[in-house]
Design a protein around this motif. Sequence first.
Motif, PDB file in Angstrom:
ATOM      1  N   GLY A  76     155.759  80.733   0.741  1.00 38.18           N
ATOM      2  CA  GLY A  76     157.092  80.876   0.933  1.00 38.18           C
ATOM      3  C   GLY A  76     157.917  79.601   1.081  1.00 38.18           C
ATOM      4  N   LYS A  77     156.951  78.608   1.379  1.00 37.06           N
ATOM      5  CA  LYS A  77     157.663  77.236   1.547  1.00 37.06           C
ATOM      6  C   LYS A  77     158.440  76.595   0.174  1.00 37.06           C
ATOM      7  CE  LYS A  77     153.642  75.569   2.113  1.00 37.06           C
ATOM      8  NZ  LYS A  77     152.745  76.452   1.994  1.00 37.06           N
ATOM      9  N   ALA A  78     158.226  77.380  -1.010  1.00 39.21           N
ATOM     10  CA  ALA A  78     158.926  77.200  -2.179  1.00 39.21           C
ATOM     11  C   ALA A  78     160.171  77.493  -2.207  1.00 39.21           C
ATOM     12  CB  ALA A  78     157.930  77.542  -3.431  1.00 39.21           C
ATOM     13  N   LEU A  95     152.126  86.950   1.760  1.00 38.34           N
ATOM     14  CA  LEU A  95     152.904  85.758   1.760  1.00 38.34           C
ATOM     15  C   LEU A  95     152.105  84.803   2.841  1.00 38.34           C
ATOM     16  CD1 LEU A  95     155.707  84.983   1.730  1.00 38.34           C
ATOM     17  CD2 LEU A  95     156.363  86.058   3.838  1.00 38.34           C
ATOM     18  N   ASP A  96     152.386  83.570   2.512  1.00 37.13           N
ATOM     19  CA  ASP A  96     152.040  82.423   3.067  1.00 37.13           C
ATOM     20  C   ASP A  96     153.077  81.933   3.918  1.00 37.13           C
ATOM     21  OD1 ASP A  96     151.943  79.667   3.436  1.00 37.13           O
ATOM     22  OD2 ASP A  96     150.712  79.411   1.615  1.00 37.13           O
ATOM     23  N   VAL A  97     153.379  81.764   5.196  1.00 40.31           N
ATOM     24  CA  VAL A  97     154.395  81.087   5.875  1.00 40.31           C
ATOM     25  C   VAL A  97     153.990  79.936   6.801  1.00 40.31           C
ATOM     26  CG1 VAL A  97     155.776  83.259   6.116  1.00 40.31           C
ATOM     27  CG2 VAL A  97     154.124  82.749   8.008  1.00 40.31           C
ATOM     28  N   LEU A 118     149.623  82.518   8.310  1.00 40.71           N
ATOM     29  CA  LEU A 118     150.302  81.423   8.917  1.00 40.71           C
ATOM     30  C   LEU A 118     149.515  80.266   8.807  1.00 40.71           C
ATOM     31  CD1 LEU A 118     152.624  80.367  10.712  1.00 40.71           C
ATOM     32  CD2 LEU A 118     151.275  80.920  12.863  1.00 40.71           C
ATOM     33  N   HIS A 119     150.154  79.163   8.070  1.00 47.83           N
ATOM     34  CA  HIS A 119     149.494  77.784   7.940  1.00 47.83           C
ATOM     35  C   HIS A 119     150.410  76.946   8.932  1.00 47.83           C
ATOM     36  CE1 HIS A 119     147.338  78.847   4.243  1.00 47.83           C
ATOM     37  NE2 HIS A 119     148.103  79.531   4.034  1.00 47.83           N
ATOM     38  N   GLY A 120     149.594  75.696   8.791  1.00 49.63           N
ATOM     39  CA  GLY A 120     150.456  74.641   9.531  1.00 49.63           C
ATOM     40  C   GLY A 120     149.473  73.412  10.158  1.00 49.63           C
ATOM     41  N   GLY A 256     144.132  78.564  -2.013  1.00 51.62           N
ATOM     42  CA  GLY A 256     145.319  77.748  -2.085  1.00 51.62           C
ATOM     43  C   GLY A 256     146.166  77.878  -3.432  1.00 51.62           C
ATOM     44  N   GLY A 257     147.337  77.100  -3.466  1.00 51.59           N
ATOM     45  CA  GLY A 257     148.020  77.245  -4.765  1.00 51.59           C
ATOM     46  C   GLY A 257     148.101  75.741  -5.370  1.00 51.59           C
ATOM     47  N   GLY A 258     149.064  75.493  -6.014  1.00 47.87           N
ATOM     48  CA  GLY A 258     149.007  74.156  -6.788  1.00 47.87           C
ATOM     49  C   GLY A 258     149.251  74.146  -8.175  1.00 47.87           C
ATOM     50  N   PRO A 301     150.146  80.964  -4.865  1.00 50.37           N
ATOM     51  CA  PRO A 301     151.137  80.223  -5.678  1.00 50.37           C
ATOM     52  C   PRO A 301     152.569  80.118  -5.117  1.00 50.37           C
ATOM     53  CG  PRO A 301     150.791  82.179  -6.502  1.00 50.37           C
ATOM     54  CD  PRO A 301     149.710  82.206  -5.494  1.00 50.37           C
ATOM     55  N   GLY A 302     153.055  78.948  -4.952  1.00 47.59           N
ATOM     56  CA  GLY A 302     154.640  78.880  -4.688  1.00 47.59           C
ATOM     57  C   GLY A 302     155.310  78.434  -6.127  1.00 47.59           C
ATOM     58  N   ARG A 303     155.420  77.377  -6.327  1.00 54.05           N
ATOM     59  CA  ARG A 303     155.915  76.675  -7.431  1.00 54.05           C
ATOM     60  C   ARG A 303     155.731  77.525  -8.870  1.00 54.05           C
ATOM     61  NH1 ARG A 303     156.894  70.945  -8.075  1.00 54.05           N
ATOM     62  NH2 ARG A 303     155.287  70.826  -6.458  1.00 54.05           N
ATOM     63  N   ALA A 399     161.877  76.072  -7.354  1.00 50.74           N
ATOM     64  CA  ALA A 399     160.907  75.907  -6.273  1.00 50.74           C
ATOM     65  C   ALA A 399     160.932  74.303  -5.483  1.00 50.74           C
ATOM     66  CB  ALA A 399     159.361  75.554  -6.818  1.00 50.74           C
ATOM     67  N   TYR A 400     161.138  74.343  -4.097  1.00 50.72           N
ATOM     68  CA  TYR A 400     161.340  73.245  -3.321  1.00 50.72           C
ATOM     69  C   TYR A 400     162.799  72.450  -3.575  1.00 50.72           C
ATOM     70  CZ  TYR A 400     156.403  74.067  -2.918  1.00 50.72           C
ATOM     71  OH  TYR A 400     155.059  74.794  -2.702  1.00 50.72           O
ATOM     72  N   ASN A 401     163.827  73.485  -3.908  1.00 56.66           N
ATOM     73  CA  ASN A 401     165.114  72.709  -4.248  1.00 56.66           C
ATOM     74  C   ASN A 401     165.931  73.561  -2.940  1.00 56.66           C
ATOM     75  OD1 ASN A 401     166.260  71.615  -7.247  1.00 56.66           O
ATOM     76  ND2 ASN A 401     164.273  71.916  -6.600  1.00 56.66           N
TER      77      ASN A 401
HETATM   78  N1  LLP Z   1     149.323  76.896   0.147  1.00 54.18           N
HETATM   79  C1  LLP Z   1     149.521  75.648   0.816  1.00 54.18           C
HETATM   80  C2  LLP Z   1     148.781  75.780   2.136  1.00 54.18           C
HETATM   81  C3  LLP Z   1     150.488  74.681   0.633  1.00 54.18           C
HETATM   82  O1  LLP Z   1     150.545  73.795   1.537  1.00 54.18           O
HETATM   83  C4  LLP Z   1     151.241  74.947  -0.524  1.00 54.18           C
HETATM   84  C5  LLP Z   1     151.943  73.733  -0.896  1.00 54.18           C
HETATM   85  C6  LLP Z   1     151.033  75.778  -1.300  1.00 54.18           C
HETATM   86  C7  LLP Z   1     150.120  76.913  -0.926  1.00 54.18           C
HETATM   87  C8  LLP Z   1     151.922  75.946  -2.447  1.00 54.18           C
HETATM   88  O2  LLP Z   1     151.829  75.164  -3.535  1.00 54.18           O
HETATM   89  P1  LLP Z   1     152.385  75.225  -5.021  1.00 54.18           P
HETATM   90  O3  LLP Z   1     151.683  76.447  -5.678  1.00 54.18           O
HETATM   91  O4  LLP Z   1     153.852  75.470  -4.709  1.00 54.18           O
HETATM   92  O5  LLP Z   1     152.167  74.186  -5.584  1.00 54.18           O
HETATM   93  N2  LLP Z   1     157.682  69.609  -2.082  1.00 54.18           N
HETATM   94  C9  LLP Z   1     156.780  69.155  -2.833  1.00 54.18           C
HETATM   95  C10 LLP Z   1     155.744  70.468  -2.852  1.00 54.18           C
HETATM   96  C11 LLP Z   1     154.821  70.386  -1.549  1.00 54.18           C
HETATM   97  C12 LLP Z   1     153.846  71.452  -1.681  1.00 54.18           C
HETATM   98  C13 LLP Z   1     153.512  71.792  -0.248  1.00 54.18           C
HETATM   99  N3  LLP Z   1     152.511  72.788  -0.169  1.00 54.18           N
HETATM  100  C14 LLP Z   1     157.432  69.446  -4.351  1.00 54.18           C
HETATM  101  O6  LLP Z   1     158.479  69.566  -4.376  1.00 54.18           O
HETATM  102  O7  LLP Z   1     156.942  68.981  -5.201  1.00 54.18           O
END
Ligand code: LLP
Length: 447
Positions: A76-78, A95-97, A118-120, A256-258, A301-303, A399-401
Amino acid sequence: MSQSTRVISPNVEIMPVSAKTNAQGHLIIGGCDTVELAKQFGTPLYVVDEETVRASANAFQAGLSLYKKSRPLYAGKAFLCTAMCHLIRKLGFGLDVVSEGELYTAVKAGFPADLTYLHGNNKSEKELEAALAYKGVKIVIDSDGEVELLASIARRMKARASILIRVTPGVEPDTHEHIKTGQHNSKFGIPLDHLEETVAVILKYPDVLELIGLHAHIGSQSHDLGPFLELIDIMADRFAFLKEKYGIELTQLDVGGGLGIAYTEADRPTPIYDWAASVAAKVAEAFSQRNMELPELFVEPGRSMIGTAGVTLYRAGHTKDIDGEASCLSVDGGMADNPRPITYQAKYTTCVANRMNEPPATKPVSLVGRYCESGDIIVKEAYLSAQRGDLIAVFGTGAYNYSMASNYNRTTRPACVLVYDSKAEVIIARETNDDLVRQDRTPERLL
Ligand code: LLP
């Protein structure tokens, strides 16, 4: 035809999957004319293409489908709001919060507690209480101190917590320093050589804590598959070790995501489908090799779920000629709605949304924001031939905007519209000037 060629993976594209150009040369997204969207909802405007979110979700589900016990969780942070909670629920995601606010959003949307994680790295007492009160939320432990804190809160609330441990696997993805998290010196997670101690702390509280799994997240905007596969072997080793030494049979593995997205033509991320299918196959292989029962598999996945779906629309303002050349084109937004360029030197692709059929400029301009910082540059070299009043679209901003947007210079956060099937619906309203002063308080003596 192989499955990967039939399943669309939007993360390899720059534009949303529904993007088209109409006869007037206007950019169309989700069947909606962006020129009309800008007129109706104003600019800057975040546009989210539901079809792209659906296609991304489908690619994750299809890739994971060969692994029976699997579920993607949306990070959800995305980008999170109540509409997004409803949409990802419909798409079969958990959902990951990471905060009380994200959890509150999920609760407001009636998101199922048992599919919420719940993460953090520094969850507050209030956050842990809220998670326990919404019975069934899984808590991903990030330190020994947090285990103690959670156990005392759970005892007080007469609740029981299902927990995973976030480990720091020592794997580094190919990405920007600020968004790496899996390396040894990370502020996140428990180092592998400390895992046994954390387990020992958890085992002190069998009445309130149930350890169900391990989690890791190595970083964000990673194009390569290699680090993820490496991670899976490391995690499988830990599962085997905990079973052998302590008889603990963990049932959940969260890797995780990424996964990255293409922001420019130079980006070549692994397609979602291939990533998910390879992760699933690798987990099956790694656990079979160790004669272990297959755990439930989660990815976060977020982004890659929302990034490509988002397009920001700006109105072009003044141009500035330096030495007779148009070197700067200003728009009505910038670092407050998209802090990624100034924070991570992120690159974006852009176009003139009301003149899509015209050839790109031969000389680049700097697409700059309206904020009082020299570094407020959205795209350093954009081949745009635009004039004041034109509509500028920036791709890959889902994402992240919005989730990192601010009110810098006391500007209001833009609205967010969801487009689908030729309909545009506001999912986050534009802030007003009244919103900006709502929390202001003036001491009597200053009046
Ligand atoms: N799971 C955990 C525990 C995370 O910390 C994150 C992202 C994700 C999943 C999701 O990752 P994603 O699939 O979106 O790569 N603000 C930065 C990105 C920070 C990501 C933080 N954690 C940006 O705008 O690039």
